[in-house]
Design a protein around this motif. Structure first.
Motif, PDB file in Angstrom:
ATOM      1  N   UNK A   1     -16.959  -7.076  53.567  1.00  0.00           N
ATOM      2  CA  UNK A   1     -17.062  -7.169  55.174  1.00  0.00           C
ATOM      3  C   UNK A   1     -15.481  -6.630  55.327  1.00  0.00           C
ATOM      4  N   UNK A   2     -15.484  -5.328  56.135  1.00  0.00           N
ATOM      5  CA  UNK A   2     -14.165  -4.959  56.365  1.00  0.00           C
ATOM      6  C   UNK A   2     -13.475  -5.221  57.729  1.00  0.00           C
ATOM      7  N   UNK A   3     -12.612  -5.993  57.823  1.00  0.00           N
ATOM      8  CA  UNK A   3     -11.749  -6.187  58.983  1.00  0.00           C
ATOM      9  C   UNK A   3     -11.573  -5.011  59.860  1.00  0.00           C
TER      10      UNK A   3
ATOM     11  N   UNK B   1     -12.375 -12.687  48.801  1.00  0.00           N
ATOM     12  CA  UNK B   1     -13.541 -13.755  48.829  1.00  0.00           C
ATOM     13  C   UNK B   1     -13.588 -14.268  50.424  1.00  0.00           C
ATOM     14  N   UNK B   2     -12.088 -14.726  50.760  1.00  0.00           N
ATOM     15  CA  UNK B   2     -12.275 -15.442  52.048  1.00  0.00           C
ATOM     16  C   UNK B   2     -12.611 -14.443  53.221  1.00  0.00           C
ATOM     17  N   UNK B   3     -11.975 -13.023  53.180  1.00  0.00           N
ATOM     18  CA  UNK B   3     -12.261 -12.255  54.200  1.00  0.00           C
ATOM     19  C   UNK B   3     -13.983 -11.975  54.303  1.00  0.00           C
ATOM     20  N   UNK B   4     -14.326 -11.987  53.226  1.00  0.00           N
ATOM     21  CA  UNK B   4     -15.940 -11.614  53.176  1.00  0.00           C
ATOM     22  C   UNK B   4     -16.700 -12.986  53.491  1.00  0.00           C
TER      23      UNK B   4
ATOM     24  N   UNK C   1      -1.406  -6.379  48.361  1.00  0.00           N
ATOM     25  CA  UNK C   1      -2.301  -7.140  48.134  1.00  0.00           C
ATOM     26  C   UNK C   1      -3.351  -7.120  49.081  1.00  0.00           C
ATOM     27  N   UNK C   2      -3.146  -7.165  50.340  1.00  0.00           N
ATOM     28  CA  UNK C   2      -3.855  -7.065  51.538  1.00  0.00           C
ATOM     29  C   UNK C   2      -4.735  -5.841  51.560  1.00  0.00           C
ATOM     30  N   UNK C   3      -4.167  -4.774  51.465  1.00  0.00           N
ATOM     31  CA  UNK C   3      -4.751  -3.591  51.283  1.00  0.00           C
ATOM     32  C   UNK C   3      -5.803  -3.385  50.162  1.00  0.00           C
ATOM     33  N   UNK C   4      -5.531  -4.019  48.961  1.00  0.00           N
ATOM     34  CA  UNK C   4      -6.477  -3.979  48.012  1.00  0.00           C
ATOM     35  C   UNK C   4      -7.531  -5.100  48.294  1.00  0.00           C
ATOM     36  N   UNK C   5      -7.305  -6.221  48.912  1.00  0.00           N
ATOM     37  CA  UNK C   5      -8.318  -6.936  49.204  1.00  0.00           C
ATOM     38  C   UNK C   5      -9.417  -6.513  50.102  1.00  0.00           C
ATOM     39  N   UNK C   6      -8.793  -5.572  51.231  1.00  0.00           N
ATOM     40  CA  UNK C   6      -9.814  -5.167  52.323  1.00  0.00           C
ATOM     41  C   UNK C   6     -10.506  -4.048  51.454  1.00  0.00           C
ATOM     42  N   UNK C   7      -9.930  -3.435  50.306  1.00  0.00           N
ATOM     43  CA  UNK C   7     -10.809  -2.322  49.845  1.00  0.00           C
ATOM     44  C   UNK C   7     -11.700  -2.964  48.915  1.00  0.00           C
ATOM     45  N   UNK C   8     -11.564  -3.946  48.407  1.00  0.00           N
ATOM     46  CA  UNK C   8     -12.659  -4.665  47.621  1.00  0.00           C
ATOM     47  C   UNK C   8     -13.722  -5.502  48.415  1.00  0.00           C
ATOM     48  N   UNK C   9     -13.511  -6.082  49.710  1.00  0.00           N
ATOM     49  CA  UNK C   9     -14.207  -6.869  50.452  1.00  0.00           C
ATOM     50  C   UNK C   9     -15.350  -5.979  50.933  1.00  0.00           C
TER      51      UNK C   9
ATOM     52  N   UNK D   1      -4.758   4.204  61.971  1.00  0.00           N
ATOM     53  CA  UNK D   1      -6.070   3.725  62.362  1.00  0.00           C
ATOM     54  C   UNK D   1      -6.453   2.374  62.316  1.00  0.00           C
ATOM     55  N   UNK D   2      -5.844   1.532  61.193  1.00  0.00           N
ATOM     56  CA  UNK D   2      -6.069   0.359  61.145  1.00  0.00           C
ATOM     57  C   UNK D   2      -5.120  -0.704  61.247  1.00  0.00           C
ATOM     58  N   UNK D   3      -3.885  -0.197  60.806  1.00  0.00           N
ATOM     59  CA  UNK D   3      -2.722  -1.176  60.903  1.00  0.00           C
ATOM     60  C   UNK D   3      -1.940  -0.841  62.149  1.00  0.00           C
ATOM     61  N   UNK D   4      -1.255  -1.935  62.759  1.00  0.00           N
ATOM     62  CA  UNK D   4      -0.439  -1.956  63.543  1.00  0.00           C
ATOM     63  C   UNK D   4       0.865  -2.727  63.289  1.00  0.00           C
ATOM     64  N   UNK D   5       2.138  -2.218  63.585  1.00  0.00           N
ATOM     65  CA  UNK D   5       3.270  -2.982  63.549  1.00  0.00           C
ATOM     66  C   UNK D   5       3.242  -4.196  64.511  1.00  0.00           C
TER      67      UNK D   5
END
Ligand code: COA
Ligand code: AMP
Length: 636
Positions: free
Chosen positions: A190-192, A152-155, A180-188, A210-214
């Motif tokens: 607006x995609x970061x 909800x916050x990402x969106x 938790x972050x992966x699922x949140x991005x999936x349901x948001x 392609x999306x995540x970095x260390x």
């Protein structure tokens, strides 16, 4: 020290603009303020419109330039891993520049939103400051919130980047943040575009290609990078902090750069009584406003050493941890929530562990976040032998509305009262029709507009919601949504909320949001969630469920499913453990659920049958159901 609160408050009241102009002189500006307050700007006016500055510059660069680069800015102590580290201003600046360069490399620029979902580690604070440095807007989400709250916050802020860690560490449990972050991005919706992941040795996370970095690897590529502070407007947003509203949709409290720095800097010296170089420890989390203001920005702006603590007041490893830290790092002032003290008192009532640690430098304990019950407060005074100061504020205000200002010479204490209003805040108590009421009578606590620097100018992308939630009900005033009274000496007493917010372990939660989740259970026809007294957490949520007709499943099974749903949807921080099935909910004839009366019954407070009740027998049923669970009282 002679108390000068009354003179200072009167000086502010006589000429607020002169007062804040003087306070603003302690901040570095790239373009100094010419206008102090612009009454016609935005919703109720803006502070320091037209001026330019940078919050990171004021937290770090200016101290280094002033020759304090070798002094300690940040102490990190993890009671979870045993790690201890110190960062000088110079080292902290180096870390922040490297992260800022990484953000720039990822395409983050001025005005872009960055979500942080991080445990209490130094990298979280450096990331906040890196955002501030490049003019990006951070939004920190507390680690105890679950996926849908994060989504909800990402969106809402349309975040371009998420900075997270592989895990958080809770006593006896490793909380895997990354899934938790992966699922949140999936349901948001607006995609970061990117996600930076701090890999902690306790649990490593899988990275999405392609999306995540260390985090560490990405930042390592930018070591020694020179990233200048972006000159932002004083009125530009520094951060958005979401807080519980009356619905499941959280409110995005906006904080600006200029007014925020001026107010926080003033508060450090005058309220908390701290000087540059002294150690201030706020035992909270950067996910809450207390952490934003008094772990990160205020101490660093004021050149005071801040302490980042990962752990709990009890159990990590024992109730002496706070005193170990105060003693080891020469903490002058500690700020935490009363619930932490209730937890410590429960384990160490005689103060044996307190006496174990010499604390000659310890000067005061500040408490906020919930009502400080006089018993706990007196116990802390007795055990610590230093002033224990209750002060009152909110996410929305960002700094104390009422306090006992240690730096101005403490005022006489009245247990149960956060003392007097701070300069900037003119407080009035109004009845429901908006008329001022006499001293000693309970009513709505409101603040005369304009709010002082540092307070929210609006909600993120929601001016209308800001007006309707805070300004419309009592024209000319900001509604705090707290009920209380002022006594004959002007001392404030904060008694309860006027909305559906409860305070559980110092965490602000919406019972309305919990009701929305309960109502989604397929067997639930109707529900109500109230806050009931809890000896440790102050309040805890308690849900009442009315099941749909013909549901034949075990009520205990349905209740535990609802408990699990709230943990899953809102997060463990909701601390929702009790759901009770009842046949009907008590309502007025106009259909309003009588939550206030239910709360009195649950808290064992004598209650009267409301004259407007539709069917008195229902309250008797509720009282009976509560009694069976160990709560409750009889009617008067
Ligand atoms: N990440 C993941 N989960 C978290 C979390 C985080 N950052 N913070 C809390 N949680 C979890 C807890 O592990 C707990 O889970 P559980 O139901 O599995 O036990 C749940 O959320 C509820 O947490 P909390 O209400 O904090 O209860 P607690 O029993 O863990 O701790 C106190 C109680 C009083 C010790 C603790 O709340 C405290 O120290 N509070 C005072 C300081 C403070 O943070 N104040 C905030 C504003 S000033
Ligand atoms: P938060 O926005 O999480 O800081 O919560 C703010 C709310 O916590 C306030 O509106 C009050 O209801 C409550 N609160 C904070 N500090 C105090 C205090 N010192 N005394 C009583 N209630 C408080």
């Amino acid at each position: 020290m002679q108390n000068c609160y009354h003179q200072v408050y009167a000086a502010w009241k006589r000429d607020p603009e002169a007062f804040w102009r003087d306070a603003a002189a302690d901040i570095d500006w790239f373009k100094p303020p010419e206008r102090i307050f612009s009454p016609d700007a935005s919703v109720y006016g803006r502070w320091f419109e037209g001026a330019e500055t940078n919050s990171c510059h004021n937290c770090l660069d200016r101290h280094v330039t002033a020759g304090r680069g070798g002094e300690t800015a940040i102490i990190f102590d993890s009671a979870m891993t045993g790690e201890k580290r110190r960062f000088t201003y110079g080292e902290a600046l180096g870390e922040v520049k490297a992260i800022a360069a990484t953000l720039v490399d990822l395409g983050i620029g001025r005005g872009d939103r960055v979500i942080l979902y991080m445990p209490m580690v130094p990298q979280a604070v450096f990331s906040m400051l890196a955002c501030a440095r490049i003019g990006a807007v951070h939004s920190v989400v507390f680690g105890g919130f679950a996926t849908s709250e994060l989504a909800a916050r990402i969106d809402d802020c349309a975040a371009k980047l998420v900075i997270t860690a592989s895990c958080g560490l809770e006593p006896g449990r490793i909380v895997a943040y990354k899934p938790l972050v992966d699922q949140a991005i999936e349901i948001a919706r607006s995609k970061p575009e990117h996600c930076l992941v701090l890999q902690r040795p306790e649990l490593r996370a899988d990275l999405v290609s392609g999306r995540d970095q260390d985090f560490e690897a990405a930042v390592a590529q930018h070591r020694d990078a020179e990233v200048a502070c972006v000159s932002v407007k004083a009125t530009d947003p520094l951060y958005i902090l979401y807080t519980s509203g009356t619905t499941g949709q959280p409110k995005g409290v906006v904080r600006d750069n200029g007014g925020h720095m001026v107010a926080l800097n003033w508060s450090m010296r005058n309220i908390y009584g701290l000087k540059p170089g002294e150690v201030f420890w706020t035992a909270s989390d950067i996910g809450w406003v207390v952490g934003h203001s008094y772990i990160v920005y205020a101490p660093l702006i004021a050149g005071v050493t801040t302490l980042i603590f990962e752990g709990k007041p009890v159990g990590t490893p024992d109730a002496g941890t706070f005193w170990r830290i105060v003693s080891e790092y020469h903490v002058r002032v500690l700020f935490t929530a009363p619930t932490a003290f209730r937890a410590i008192r429960r384990e160490d009532g005689d103060g044996e562990l307190i006496r174990k640690y010499p604390m000659p430098d310890f000067r005061a304990l500040f408490l906020a976040g919930e009502r400080a019950d006089p018993e706990t407060l007196k116990w802390a005074e007795r055990m610590l032998g230093v002033p224990v100061i209750d002060h009152w504020w909110q996410t929305e205000t960002g700094w104390p509305i009422a306090a006992n200002p240690l730096g101005l010479g403490a005022l006489p204490v009245k247990h149960g009262s956060p003392t007097l209003p701070m300069p900037g805040y003119e407080i009035t108590v109004l009845d429901d029709a908006g008329h001022p009421i006499e001293a000693g009578t309970l009513g709505n606590i409101v603040v005369k507009l304009p709010l002082p620097p540092g307070c929210l100018p609006t909600l993120w992308n929601a001016d209308d919601r800001f007006r309707s939630a805070y300004l419309d009900e009592f024209p000319g005033y900001y509604k705090t949504a707290d009920a209380g009274y002022v006594d004959g000496d002007g001392y404030l007493f904060i008694m309860s909320r006027t909305d559906d917010i409860i305070n559980c372990a110092g965490h602000r939660l919406s019972t309305g949001a919990m009701e929305e989740v309960c109502a989604r259970h397929p067997d639930v026809a109707e529900c109500a969630v109230i806050g009931v007294n809890d000896v440790l957490k102050g309040q805890a949520p308690c849900g009442f469920l009315v099941l749909k007709r013909h549901v034949s499943r075990e009520t205990a099974v349905i209740e535990s499913e609802v408990v699990a749903m709230i943990r899953e949807s809102i997060g463990p921080v909701a601390a929702f453990k009790t759901a009770i099935t009842v046949n009907r909910l008590p309502k007025t004839r106009s259909g309003k659920i009588l939550r206030g009366t239910m709360q009195k019954i649950a808290d064992g407070i004598p209650w009267k049958m409301p004259a407007t009740i539709d069917d008195p027998a229902i309250l008797e049923e509720i009282a009976e159901a509560l009694r069976k669970r160990g709560f409750g009282s009889l009617p008067m």
